[in-house]
Design a protein around this motif. Structure first.
Motif, PDB file in Angstrom:
ATOM      1  N   SER A  13       0.913  -1.640  -0.048  1.00  0.00           N
ATOM      2  CA  SER A  13      -0.422   0.030   0.429  1.00  0.00           C
ATOM      3  C   SER A  13       1.158   1.337  -0.065  1.00  0.00           C
ATOM      4  N   VAL A  14       2.344   1.017   0.121  1.00  0.00           N
ATOM      5  CA  VAL A  14       2.913   1.948   0.277  1.00  0.00           C
ATOM      6  C   VAL A  14       2.886   3.023  -0.652  1.00  0.00           C
ATOM      7  N   PRO A  15       4.014   2.312  -2.245  1.00  0.00           N
ATOM      8  CA  PRO A  15       4.286   3.256  -3.206  1.00  0.00           C
ATOM      9  C   PRO A  15       2.991   3.678  -4.200  1.00  0.00           C
ATOM     10  N   VAL A  16       1.976   2.667  -3.509  1.00  0.00           N
ATOM     11  CA  VAL A  16      -0.206   3.035  -3.795  1.00  0.00           C
ATOM     12  C   VAL A  16       0.138   4.636  -3.733  1.00  0.00           C
ATOM     13  N   CYS A  17       0.202   4.646  -2.114  1.00  0.00           N
ATOM     14  CA  CYS A  17      -1.030   5.637  -1.430  1.00  0.00           C
ATOM     15  C   CYS A  17       0.411   6.911  -2.280  1.00  0.00           C
ATOM     16  N   LEU A  18       1.563   6.670  -2.341  1.00  0.00           N
ATOM     17  CA  LEU A  18       2.810   7.322  -2.661  1.00  0.00           C
ATOM     18  C   LEU A  18       2.208   7.547  -3.657  1.00  0.00           C
ATOM     19  N   GLY A  19       1.885   7.479  -4.747  1.00  0.00           N
ATOM     20  CA  GLY A  19       1.216   7.870  -6.533  1.00  0.00           C
ATOM     21  C   GLY A  19      -0.150   8.287  -6.472  1.00  0.00           C
ATOM     22  N   ALA A  20      -1.172   7.637  -5.780  1.00  0.00           N
ATOM     23  CA  ALA A  20      -2.393   8.717  -5.073  1.00  0.00           C
ATOM     24  C   ALA A  20      -1.518  10.262  -5.042  1.00  0.00           C
ATOM     25  N   MET A  21      -1.122  10.053  -3.366  1.00  0.00           N
ATOM     26  CA  MET A  21      -0.715  11.838  -2.779  1.00  0.00           C
ATOM     27  C   MET A  21      -0.392  12.314  -4.373  1.00  0.00           C
ATOM     28  N   VAL A  22       0.779  12.186  -5.301  1.00  0.00           N
ATOM     29  CA  VAL A  22       1.440  12.608  -5.764  1.00  0.00           C
ATOM     30  C   VAL A  22       0.024  13.622  -7.041  1.00  0.00           C
ATOM     31  N   PHE A  23      -0.337  12.202  -7.816  1.00  0.00           N
ATOM     32  CA  PHE A  23      -1.214  12.413  -8.581  1.00  0.00           C
ATOM     33  C   PHE A  23      -2.617  13.462  -8.089  1.00  0.00           C
ATOM     34  N   GLY A  74      -5.133  19.115  -6.297  1.00  0.00           N
ATOM     35  CA  GLY A  74      -4.630  20.300  -4.660  1.00  0.00           C
ATOM     36  C   GLY A  74      -5.229  19.993  -3.901  1.00  0.00           C
ATOM     37  N   TRP A  75      -5.271  18.710  -3.519  1.00  0.00           N
ATOM     38  CA  TRP A  75      -5.775  18.032  -2.471  1.00  0.00           C
ATOM     39  C   TRP A  75      -4.224  18.273  -0.955  1.00  0.00           C
ATOM     40  N   VAL A 110      -5.962  -0.197   4.429  1.00  0.00           N
ATOM     41  CA  VAL A 110      -7.025  -0.331   3.394  1.00  0.00           C
ATOM     42  C   VAL A 110      -7.503   1.040   3.652  1.00  0.00           C
ATOM     43  N   ALA A 111      -7.626   1.319   4.982  1.00  0.00           N
ATOM     44  CA  ALA A 111      -8.452   2.787   5.352  1.00  0.00           C
ATOM     45  C   ALA A 111      -7.735   4.193   4.435  1.00  0.00           C
ATOM     46  N   THR A 112      -6.790   4.372   4.424  1.00  0.00           N
ATOM     47  CA  THR A 112      -5.931   4.903   3.748  1.00  0.00           C
ATOM     48  C   THR A 112      -6.509   5.741   3.063  1.00  0.00           C
ATOM     49  N   LEU A 113      -7.127   5.306   1.795  1.00  0.00           N
ATOM     50  CA  LEU A 113      -7.056   6.080   0.751  1.00  0.00           C
ATOM     51  C   LEU A 113      -8.554   6.346   0.437  1.00  0.00           C
ATOM     52  N   PRO A 114      -9.879   5.469   1.317  1.00  0.00           N
ATOM     53  CA  PRO A 114     -10.853   6.065   1.649  1.00  0.00           C
ATOM     54  C   PRO A 114     -11.205   7.756   2.054  1.00  0.00           C
ATOM     55  N   LEU A 115     -10.544   6.901   3.330  1.00  0.00           N
ATOM     56  CA  LEU A 115     -10.419   8.030   4.602  1.00  0.00           C
ATOM     57  C   LEU A 115      -9.441   9.791   3.347  1.00  0.00           C
ATOM     58  N   SER A 116      -8.198   9.446   2.878  1.00  0.00           N
ATOM     59  CA  SER A 116      -8.274  11.441   2.184  1.00  0.00           C
ATOM     60  C   SER A 116      -9.402  11.292   1.375  1.00  0.00           C
ATOM     61  N   PHE A 117     -10.005  10.093   0.300  1.00  0.00           N
ATOM     62  CA  PHE A 117     -11.290  10.785  -0.407  1.00  0.00           C
ATOM     63  C   PHE A 117     -12.400  12.000  -0.049  1.00  0.00           C
ATOM     64  N   VAL A 118     -12.964  11.369   1.361  1.00  0.00           N
ATOM     65  CA  VAL A 118     -13.516  11.998   2.720  1.00  0.00           C
ATOM     66  C   VAL A 118     -13.111  12.648   2.680  1.00  0.00           C
ATOM     67  N   LEU A 138      -0.458  14.723   4.132  1.00  0.00           N
ATOM     68  CA  LEU A 138      -1.000  13.887   5.840  1.00  0.00           C
ATOM     69  C   LEU A 138      -0.729  12.264   4.934  1.00  0.00           C
ATOM     70  N   LEU A 139      -1.762  12.534   4.861  1.00  0.00           N
ATOM     71  CA  LEU A 139      -2.323  11.500   4.945  1.00  0.00           C
ATOM     72  C   LEU A 139      -1.990   9.570   4.312  1.00  0.00           C
ATOM     73  N   CYS A 140      -1.498  10.198   2.832  1.00  0.00           N
ATOM     74  CA  CYS A 140      -0.882   9.338   2.266  1.00  0.00           C
ATOM     75  C   CYS A 140       1.009   9.236   2.380  1.00  0.00           C
ATOM     76  N   CYS A 141       1.027  10.807   3.158  1.00  0.00           N
ATOM     77  CA  CYS A 141       2.516   9.951   3.873  1.00  0.00           C
ATOM     78  C   CYS A 141       2.848   9.236   4.664  1.00  0.00           C
ATOM     79  N   VAL A 142       2.274   9.491   5.471  1.00  0.00           N
ATOM     80  CA  VAL A 142       2.308   9.199   6.718  1.00  0.00           C
ATOM     81  C   VAL A 142       1.018   7.560   7.177  1.00  0.00           C
ATOM     82  N   LEU A 143       0.219   7.604   7.283  1.00  0.00           N
ATOM     83  CA  LEU A 143      -0.810   6.117   7.123  1.00  0.00           C
ATOM     84  C   LEU A 143       0.091   4.693   6.888  1.00  0.00           C
ATOM     85  N   PRO A 144       0.460   5.150   5.477  1.00  0.00           N
ATOM     86  CA  PRO A 144       0.730   3.662   5.153  1.00  0.00           C
ATOM     87  C   PRO A 144       1.661   3.517   5.238  1.00  0.00           C
TER      88      PRO A 144
END
Length: 94
Positions: free
Chosen positions: A24-34, A40-41, A79-87, A46-52
């Protein structure tokens, strides 16, 4: 001590929890960059860099110490990192 009816089930669960939480680490880091470049989120930084990273640590530590609860916590956090970042992003946009 058996887990889900067999001794190999615990090892399988711990291995899968470790792999999913570490992957989940590279997935969330890639999503964070996107998210930051396209939308501009800033909460995603904060979430996609620390939680994974915390989830990966818990998954690896749970497998190493053979602790199913620790591995499950890492898996749930991964599993909860990406949905939490969307919320949080929807709250930021509102």
């Amino acid at each position: 001590m058996s887990f889900f009816g067999g001794s190999s089930d615990l090892e399988l669960f711990l291995s899968r929890s470790q792999v999913l939480s570490v992957s989940s680490v590279p997935v969330c880091l890639g999503a964070m960059v996107f998210f930051i470049t396209e939308e501009g989120w800033h909460f995603s930084l904060l979430l996609c860099c620390v939680l994974p990273l915390i989830a990966a640590y818990l998954g690896v530590r749970g497998k190493r110490e053979i602790r199913a609860g620790l591995a499950a916590a890492g898996l749930a956090l991964a599993v909860a990192t990406l949905p939490l970042s969307f919320v949080l992003a929807s709250l930021e946009g509102a």
